[in-house]
Design an enzyme around this catalytic site. Structure first.
Site, PDB file in Angstrom:
ATOM      1  N   GLU A  92      -5.534 -63.964   3.099  1.00  0.00           N
ATOM      2  CA  GLU A  92      -5.871 -63.675   1.699  1.00  0.00           C
ATOM      3  C   GLU A  92      -4.862 -62.763   1.006  1.00  0.00           C
ATOM      4  OE1 GLU A  92     -10.104 -63.440   0.947  1.00  0.00           O
ATOM      5  OE2 GLU A  92      -9.714 -62.278  -0.862  1.00  0.00           O
ATOM      6  N   ARG A 131      -6.041 -67.725  -1.161  1.00  0.00           N
ATOM      7  CA  ARG A 131      -7.372 -67.698  -0.546  1.00  0.00           C
ATOM      8  C   ARG A 131      -8.398 -66.973  -1.431  1.00  0.00           C
ATOM      9  NH1 ARG A 131      -9.082 -66.920   5.849  1.00  0.00           N
ATOM     10  NH2 ARG A 131     -11.288 -67.169   5.461  1.00  0.00           N
ATOM     11  N   GLU A 188     -22.245 -72.878  -2.637  1.00  0.00           N
ATOM     12  CA  GLU A 188     -20.851 -72.830  -2.159  1.00  0.00           C
ATOM     13  C   GLU A 188     -20.181 -74.199  -2.325  1.00  0.00           C
ATOM     14  OE1 GLU A 188     -19.249 -70.110  -1.206  1.00  0.00           O
ATOM     15  OE2 GLU A 188     -20.643 -68.717  -0.250  1.00  0.00           O
ATOM     16  N   HIS A 248     -17.799 -64.616  -6.830  1.00  0.00           N
ATOM     17  CA  HIS A 248     -18.233 -63.609  -5.855  1.00  0.00           C
ATOM     18  C   HIS A 248     -18.254 -62.182  -6.385  1.00  0.00           C
ATOM     19  CE1 HIS A 248     -18.090 -66.871  -3.042  1.00  0.00           C
ATOM     20  NE2 HIS A 248     -18.454 -66.104  -2.042  1.00  0.00           N
ATOM     21  N   ASN A 305     -13.185 -66.902  -3.715  1.00  0.00           N
ATOM     22  CA  ASN A 305     -14.116 -65.880  -4.192  1.00  0.00           C
ATOM     23  C   ASN A 305     -14.619 -66.170  -5.599  1.00  0.00           C
ATOM     24  OD1 ASN A 305     -13.903 -64.318  -1.837  1.00  0.00           O
ATOM     25  ND2 ASN A 305     -11.979 -63.434  -2.571  1.00  0.00           N
ATOM     26  N   ARG A 318     -10.928 -56.879  23.474  1.00  0.00           N
ATOM     27  CA  ARG A 318      -9.811 -57.077  22.535  1.00  0.00           C
ATOM     28  C   ARG A 318      -9.647 -58.539  22.126  1.00  0.00           C
ATOM     29  NH1 ARG A 318      -7.354 -53.112  25.860  1.00  0.00           N
ATOM     30  NH2 ARG A 318      -7.508 -51.098  24.825  1.00  0.00           N
ATOM     31  N   HIS A 332     -27.310 -65.482  -0.692  1.00  0.00           N
ATOM     32  CA  HIS A 332     -25.871 -65.394  -0.992  1.00  0.00           C
ATOM     33  C   HIS A 332     -25.389 -66.584  -1.845  1.00  0.00           C
ATOM     34  CE1 HIS A 332     -21.665 -64.411  -0.565  1.00  0.00           C
ATOM     35  NE2 HIS A 332     -21.436 -65.637  -0.138  1.00  0.00           N
ATOM     36  N   LYS A 390     -11.109 -76.008   2.274  1.00  0.00           N
ATOM     37  CA  LYS A 390     -10.982 -74.660   2.837  1.00  0.00           C
ATOM     38  C   LYS A 390      -9.847 -74.622   3.855  1.00  0.00           C
ATOM     39  CE  LYS A 390     -13.114 -70.507   4.254  1.00  0.00           C
ATOM     40  NZ  LYS A 390     -14.317 -69.702   4.330  1.00  0.00           N
ATOM     41  N   HIS A 418     -21.578 -60.363  -5.543  1.00  0.00           N
ATOM     42  CA  HIS A 418     -21.716 -59.180  -4.685  1.00  0.00           C
ATOM     43  C   HIS A 418     -22.434 -58.054  -5.413  1.00  0.00           C
ATOM     44  CE1 HIS A 418     -18.325 -60.570  -1.747  1.00  0.00           C
ATOM     45  NE2 HIS A 418     -19.490 -61.111  -1.474  1.00  0.00           N
ATOM     46  N   LYS A 448     -12.889 -65.547   8.879  1.00  0.00           N
ATOM     47  CA  LYS A 448     -13.370 -64.249   8.381  1.00  0.00           C
ATOM     48  C   LYS A 448     -14.649 -63.902   9.118  1.00  0.00           C
ATOM     49  CE  LYS A 448     -11.743 -63.701   3.646  1.00  0.00           C
ATOM     50  NZ  LYS A 448     -12.175 -63.533   2.238  1.00  0.00           N
TER      51      LYS A 448
HETATM   52  N1  NAD Z   1     -17.154 -65.635   6.780  1.00  0.00           N
HETATM   53  C1  NAD Z   1     -17.083 -66.225   5.605  1.00  0.00           C
HETATM   54  O1  NAD Z   1     -16.033 -66.725   5.216  1.00  0.00           O
HETATM   55  C2  NAD Z   1     -18.329 -66.322   4.771  1.00  0.00           C
HETATM   56  C3  NAD Z   1     -18.364 -67.188   3.669  1.00  0.00           C
HETATM   57  C4  NAD Z   1     -19.541 -67.317   2.952  1.00  0.00           C
HETATM   58  C5  NAD Z   1     -20.665 -66.600   3.331  1.00  0.00           C
HETATM   59  N2  NAD Z   1     -20.611 -65.772   4.396  1.00  0.00           N
HETATM   60  C6  NAD Z   1     -21.795 -65.033   4.833  1.00  0.00           C
HETATM   61  O2  NAD Z   1     -22.787 -65.949   5.263  1.00  0.00           O
HETATM   62  C7  NAD Z   1     -24.063 -65.305   5.201  1.00  0.00           C
HETATM   63  C8  NAD Z   1     -25.091 -66.254   4.653  1.00  0.00           C
HETATM   64  O3  NAD Z   1     -25.180 -67.357   5.513  1.00  0.00           O
HETATM   65  P1  NAD Z   1     -26.452 -68.328   5.495  1.00  0.00           P
HETATM   66  O4  NAD Z   1     -26.803 -68.676   4.109  1.00  0.00           O
HETATM   67  O5  NAD Z   1     -26.168 -69.405   6.466  1.00  0.00           O
HETATM   68  O6  NAD Z   1     -27.613 -67.337   5.969  1.00  0.00           O
HETATM   69  P2  NAD Z   1     -28.403 -67.161   7.349  1.00  0.00           P
HETATM   70  O7  NAD Z   1     -27.497 -67.189   8.495  1.00  0.00           O
HETATM   71  O8  NAD Z   1     -29.229 -65.946   7.145  1.00  0.00           O
HETATM   72  O9  NAD Z   1     -29.348 -68.440   7.385  1.00  0.00           O
HETATM   73  C9  NAD Z   1     -30.335 -68.617   6.395  1.00  0.00           C
HETATM   74  C10 NAD Z   1     -31.725 -68.817   7.017  1.00  0.00           C
HETATM   75  O10 NAD Z   1     -31.807 -70.144   7.549  1.00  0.00           O
HETATM   76  C11 NAD Z   1     -32.293 -70.112   8.897  1.00  0.00           C
HETATM   77  N3  NAD Z   1     -31.718 -71.273   9.546  1.00  0.00           N
HETATM   78  C12 NAD Z   1     -30.447 -71.420   9.978  1.00  0.00           C
HETATM   79  N4  NAD Z   1     -30.242 -72.677  10.394  1.00  0.00           N
HETATM   80  C13 NAD Z   1     -31.414 -73.340  10.253  1.00  0.00           C
HETATM   81  C14 NAD Z   1     -31.829 -74.670  10.500  1.00  0.00           C
HETATM   82  N5  NAD Z   1     -30.969 -75.599  10.925  1.00  0.00           N
HETATM   83  N6  NAD Z   1     -33.120 -74.991  10.246  1.00  0.00           N
HETATM   84  C15 NAD Z   1     -33.978 -74.068   9.748  1.00  0.00           C
HETATM   85  N7  NAD Z   1     -33.640 -72.800   9.479  1.00  0.00           N
HETATM   86  C16 NAD Z   1     -32.372 -72.443   9.728  1.00  0.00           C
HETATM   87  C17 NAD Z   1     -31.848 -68.773   9.416  1.00  0.00           C
HETATM   88  O11 NAD Z   1     -32.646 -68.359  10.483  1.00  0.00           O
HETATM   89  C18 NAD Z   1     -32.032 -67.879   8.185  1.00  0.00           C
HETATM   90  O12 NAD Z   1     -33.364 -67.477   8.075  1.00  0.00           O
HETATM   91  C19 NAD Z   1     -23.866 -64.064   4.344  1.00  0.00           C
HETATM   92  O13 NAD Z   1     -23.901 -62.929   5.165  1.00  0.00           O
HETATM   93  C20 NAD Z   1     -22.475 -64.242   3.749  1.00  0.00           C
HETATM   94  O14 NAD Z   1     -21.843 -63.015   3.504  1.00  0.00           O
HETATM   95  C21 NAD Z   1     -19.472 -65.631   5.121  1.00  0.00           C
END
Ligand code: NAD
Length: 368
Positions: A238, A242, A186, A249, A246, A122, A267, A228, A253, A144
């Site tokens: 949100e 907030r 972003e 987005h 988006n 929990r 993304h 942020k 999406h 999030k």
């Molecule tokens: N929670 C939120 O508020 C929020 C906001 C924006 C995006 N997201 C989510 O984030 C995700 C995308 O995140 P991302 O772009 O970081 O993708 P990811 O976590 O898949 O990382 C991208 C790639 O980079 C590699 N990698 C990570 N760090 C590295 C480093 N230091 N050196 C070399 N390679 C490295 C990873 O292994 C992966 O292959 C999506 O699922 C999206 O929906 C969430």
């Protein structure tokens, strides 16, 4: 130098610390949170190969034992199967209510592990050590967490704030350029949604930032996190403001779904393309100055980023199908399309009831 950005959320407040070399200091940074000297770290294969031993050494230097779970890299990890694997591993590792789980990776690991921490017993505390630009500027702040399902992205999750976020700018040195630029999508979003002066700054400094300048990277991460944090402090769950985060987005999406969440479109690339389309739509609605969409597109092009639908490899569904995909977005209320639009660079707002026909024409034109 370490920048500290507080996220003030009453009992759920925490700090974001930003600087080079924070991984090597992780033991000292995390130690005050621990009730016993052990942590469970979840990461992905790529990050583990590059950086996990440094983290282990840093923790050991403070007498903190580390157990690690290494998951496959990539968006597909953010689903039911790996969530179950992660939660069961944490239970097998005997992580207790007062322990701390560490998410060490990009947005995929941060979202998944944050959600696992939210539902384990929990709710246990967790620390974000984001390793991508996207995760440092956006996904690791604000609480999030969640996973994707067959129905769409991020449809299952929870708000669960981390207890600490450590953004080690040096970790970005190993990030492939494409992933770095995806995260930059972003970064641009923050300028476009709420800080015109920051967008001006990015137009000047973006190329050097992308080429590896750590000081510029740190300044950009700090500015995005400040923005942020402010938004999340005013609207944690949100209900209103907030939603501005988006920007781009709704388009993003739909495009991610159309490309099967594959590496055809990352993304942050989708966010950048989506921001361009949101500005184009704003201009067609007479909301923002004529020249703004061109300025957004020009910056993305100057950065070597995808700036429109034609830059996405392979076939995309037609405009009507993309529009239908947008109708499945979380931001749809009572079937009405909501978009984040802009009255100018740095002036985003939420628009209800955007005429679908106008969006369809915009998409048709974007293909030509
Ligand atoms: N929670 C939120 O508020 C929020 C906001 C924006 C995006 N997201 C989510 O984030 C995700 C995308 O995140 P991302 O772009 O970081 O993708 P990811 O976590 O898949 O990382 C991208 C790639 O980079 C590699 N990698 C990570 N760090 C590295 C480093 N230091 N050196 C070399 N390679 C490295 C990873 O292994 C992966 O292959 C999506 O699922 C999206 O929906 C969430």
């Amino acid at each position: 130098m370490i920048d500290v950005v507080p996220v003030a959320l009453g009992a759920r407040s925490y700090e974001v610390r930003i600087g080079c070399g924070l991984t090597d200091r992780a033991g000292a940074e995390i130690a005050p949170l621990l009730s016993r000297p052990r942590v469970a770290v979840v990461t992905d294969e790529t990050v583990a190969a590059l950086h996990l031993e440094r983290l282990r050494d840093a923790l050991l230097a403070q007498g903190i034992a580390m157990q690690a779970l290494v998951l496959p890299a990539g968006e597909a990890t953010k689903g039911w199967a790996q969530l179950a694997a992660c939660v069961e591993w944490l239970l097998d590792a005997k992580v207790e209510r007062r322990d701390v789980v560490v998410a060490f990776g990009g947005g995929v690991i941060g979202d998944l592990v944050g959600f696992a921490a939210a539902i384990l017993r929990r709710g246990v505390r967790f620390v974000q050590i984001p390793t991508t630009l996207l995760a440092q500027v956006d996904s690791s702040v604000g609480g999030k967490t969640g996973i994707n399902t067959g129905q769409g992205k991020n449809l299952v999750g929870a708000f669960h704030q981390p207890s600490l976020m450590l953004a080690d700018i040096a970790l970005l040195d190993t990030l492939p350029r494409r992933d770095l630029l995806s995260g930059y999508g972003e970064v641009v979003k923050y300028g476009l949604l709420g800080d015109a002066a920051f967008f001006d700054w990015l137009e000047i400094n973006g190329p050097a930032l992308a080429d590896g300048d750590r000081s510029l990277r740190q300044q950009a991460v700090r500015r995005c996190v400040q923005m942020k944090a402010g938004i999340v402090e005013r609207d944690e769950t949100e209900e209103g403001e907030r939603a501005l985060l988006n920007l781009g987005h709704t388009f993003c999406h739909a495009l991610e779904k159309a490309t099967g969440y594959s590496d055809r479109l990352l993304h942050g690339e989708g966010v950048a393309v989506g921001c361009g389309l949101a500005f184009e739509l704003s201009q067609r609605l007479g909301l923002c100055p004529q020249e703004d969409p061109g300025r957004v597109r020009a910056h993305l092009l100057a950065m070597g980023m995808k700036s429109g639908l034609r830059d996405i490899a392979g076939d995309l569904p037609d405009a009507a199908t993309l529009l239908a995909l947008m109708g499945q977005d979380k931001k749809v209320i009572d079937g009405r399309l909501r978009f984040v639009l802009a009255r100018g660079i740095g002036q985003a707002f939420v628009a209800e009831d955007v005429p679908p026909a106008l969006v369809q024409t915009l998409l048709e034109d974007a293909f030509t």
